[in-house]
Design an enzyme around this catalytic site. Sequence first.
Site, PDB file in Angstrom:
ATOM      1  N   LYS A   1       0.829  -1.207   0.000  1.00  0.00           N
ATOM      2  CA  LYS A   1       0.000   0.000   0.000  1.00  0.00           C
ATOM      3  C   LYS A   1       0.864   1.257   0.000  1.00  0.00           C
ATOM      4  O   LYS A   1       0.572   2.218  -0.707  1.00  0.00           O
ATOM      5  CB  LYS A   1      -0.900   0.001   1.236  1.00  0.00           C
ATOM      6  CG  LYS A   1      -1.564   1.351   1.532  1.00  0.00           C
ATOM      7  CD  LYS A   1      -2.207   1.355   2.894  1.00  0.00           C
ATOM      8  CE  LYS A   1      -2.772   2.727   3.231  1.00  0.00           C
ATOM      9  NZ  LYS A   1      -1.715   3.752   3.418  1.00  0.00           N
ATOM     10  N   ASN A   2       1.931   1.250   0.801  1.00  0.00           N
ATOM     11  CA  ASN A   2       2.764   2.439   0.927  1.00  0.00           C
ATOM     12  C   ASN A   2       3.640   2.684  -0.294  1.00  0.00           C
ATOM     13  O   ASN A   2       4.347   3.681  -0.357  1.00  0.00           O
ATOM     14  CB  ASN A   2       3.644   2.344   2.174  1.00  0.00           C
ATOM     15  CG  ASN A   2       2.840   2.485   3.457  1.00  0.00           C
ATOM     16  OD1 ASN A   2       1.722   2.994   3.449  1.00  0.00           O
ATOM     17  ND2 ASN A   2       3.394   2.022   4.563  1.00  0.00           N
TER      18      ASN A   2
ATOM     19  N   ARG B   1      -4.372  10.591   2.596  1.00  0.00           N
ATOM     20  CA  ARG B   1      -3.131  11.281   2.926  1.00  0.00           C
ATOM     21  C   ARG B   1      -2.093  11.177   1.812  1.00  0.00           C
ATOM     22  O   ARG B   1      -1.405  12.141   1.482  1.00  0.00           O
ATOM     23  CB  ARG B   1      -2.565  10.686   4.219  1.00  0.00           C
ATOM     24  CG  ARG B   1      -1.178  11.205   4.603  1.00  0.00           C
ATOM     25  CD  ARG B   1      -1.230  12.612   5.119  1.00  0.00           C
ATOM     26  NE  ARG B   1       0.082  13.229   5.206  1.00  0.00           N
ATOM     27  CZ  ARG B   1       0.313  14.441   5.685  1.00  0.00           C
ATOM     28  NH1 ARG B   1      -0.690  15.163   6.118  1.00  0.00           N
ATOM     29  NH2 ARG B   1       1.522  14.944   5.722  1.00  0.00           N
TER      30      ARG B   1
ATOM     31  N   ASP C   1      -5.240   8.982   7.885  1.00  0.00           N
ATOM     32  CA  ASP C   1      -5.314   8.445   9.239  1.00  0.00           C
ATOM     33  C   ASP C   1      -5.148   9.511  10.313  1.00  0.00           C
ATOM     34  O   ASP C   1      -4.431  10.489  10.134  1.00  0.00           O
ATOM     35  CB  ASP C   1      -4.205   7.408   9.453  1.00  0.00           C
ATOM     36  CG  ASP C   1      -4.516   6.095   8.761  1.00  0.00           C
ATOM     37  OD1 ASP C   1      -5.704   5.819   8.572  1.00  0.00           O
ATOM     38  OD2 ASP C   1      -3.580   5.370   8.426  1.00  0.00           O
TER      39      ASP C   1
ATOM     40  N   ASP D   1       4.330   1.923  11.765  1.00  0.00           N
ATOM     41  CA  ASP D   1       3.097   1.253  11.349  1.00  0.00           C
ATOM     42  C   ASP D   1       2.865  -0.051  12.114  1.00  0.00           C
ATOM     43  O   ASP D   1       1.733  -0.541  12.173  1.00  0.00           O
ATOM     44  CB  ASP D   1       3.126   0.954   9.853  1.00  0.00           C
ATOM     45  CG  ASP D   1       2.720   2.149   9.004  1.00  0.00           C
ATOM     46  OD1 ASP D   1       2.372   3.194   9.580  1.00  0.00           O
ATOM     47  OD2 ASP D   1       2.739   2.025   7.764  1.00  0.00           O
TER      48      ASP D   1
END
Length: 422
Positions: A23-24, A93, A117, A305
């Site tokens: 995802k990142n 974000r 978030d 995370d």
Amino acid sequence: MAEHFAVTGGARLVGEVDVIGAKNSVLKLMAAALLAHGTTTITNCPEILDVPLMADVLRSLGCTVTVEADTVTIDVPAEPGAEADYRSVSKLRASVCVLGPLVARCRRAVVPLPGGDAIGSRPLDMHQAGLRKLGATTEIEHGSVVAHADELRGAQIWLDFPSVGATENILMAAVLAEGTTVIDNAAREPEIVDLCTMLSQMGAKLEGVGTSTLTVHGVTSLQATQHRVIGDRIVGATWAFAAAMTQGEVMVRGVDPHHIDLVLDKLRSAGAHTEIGPDWFSIAQAERPQAVDFVTLPYPGFATDLQPMAIALSAVADGTSMITENVFEARFRFVDEMVRLGADARTDGHHAVVRGVRQLSSAPVWASDIRAGAGLVLAALCADGVTEVWDIEHIDRGYPRFVENLVALGADVARVSAAPER
């Protein structure tokens, strides 16, 4: 009506699980597609809510985007728009990472301040300072970052903190700047390396990839490309913690185990047996985990995370753990929900002290962000009775097929629609 996860505790997780793209990484790779006219194809994309949200951001800039299973295709026009849509950006974000590519391609950008978030302050000061070093002007106007540049020139840029987002934005602006840019104290995360790999495929000239000094030799143009996203180390590590907490035995495929060397070392200290291969690792925990301490730091340190997973593990470990949060100050709000589940945890500034108990107790809990949600599910696996985890839309943003994977490993978890009761 809202959805929640109903998690029945007591299961020992056993089996194999596949991890898809990070995802990142994928969201930044999608933004990087803006740097070249033509069609860029990105594969091994996770089927999470953030990918279609990022697709909406790119569509607002004039791109044609298709999302089919694990493949995202982005057709970028010769002249993309420079103003991102507020409604799309406000939900995500990571959408701020279009700032660098737009300044590079269009010489201007208007990007609304992003959402995402609730894990603490994440200001854009370093993003803006880096772009100014390259010759852009940036201001915050009417809730948006507004940037202009008649030309971009290479510069020596020092980051006060190895910010992933700032490194990405400055890097993506610098690839089309005139001359050489050196980014000192750059972030070193595997996702940064993945972005550099794709940029190099597009024609960027980079040195020092994966180190704290990143050198960018500007080029006049880039070409569209095809790229496969690296495996998600955070999701992979989440499964590792789940196996250790439930005294289970799990093989995780699709992620480079060296991206989580420190995690595996910590779990070995907790009593786990680990094995690794080129793109897999396994965790076997025969008895109750031993307490270990965790300190979050930029990569290659322990990822912020994974702090909720560290607290969840500590909550059921034998002994007392100290968890120190050095990156995002609001992450400890997760501890309040853990206390609902019977965790013996206290926070003081950047520190949490957790005294492990043999078993947690079920309760309704609420996820405040992606990783907190996953941490609560892992804790619920170690509680008596049925725990309801609410606000699971956060979890869906980071963990594709989370319930299905848990069930395949032997957990008793279900997605339920019902009205929440606080």
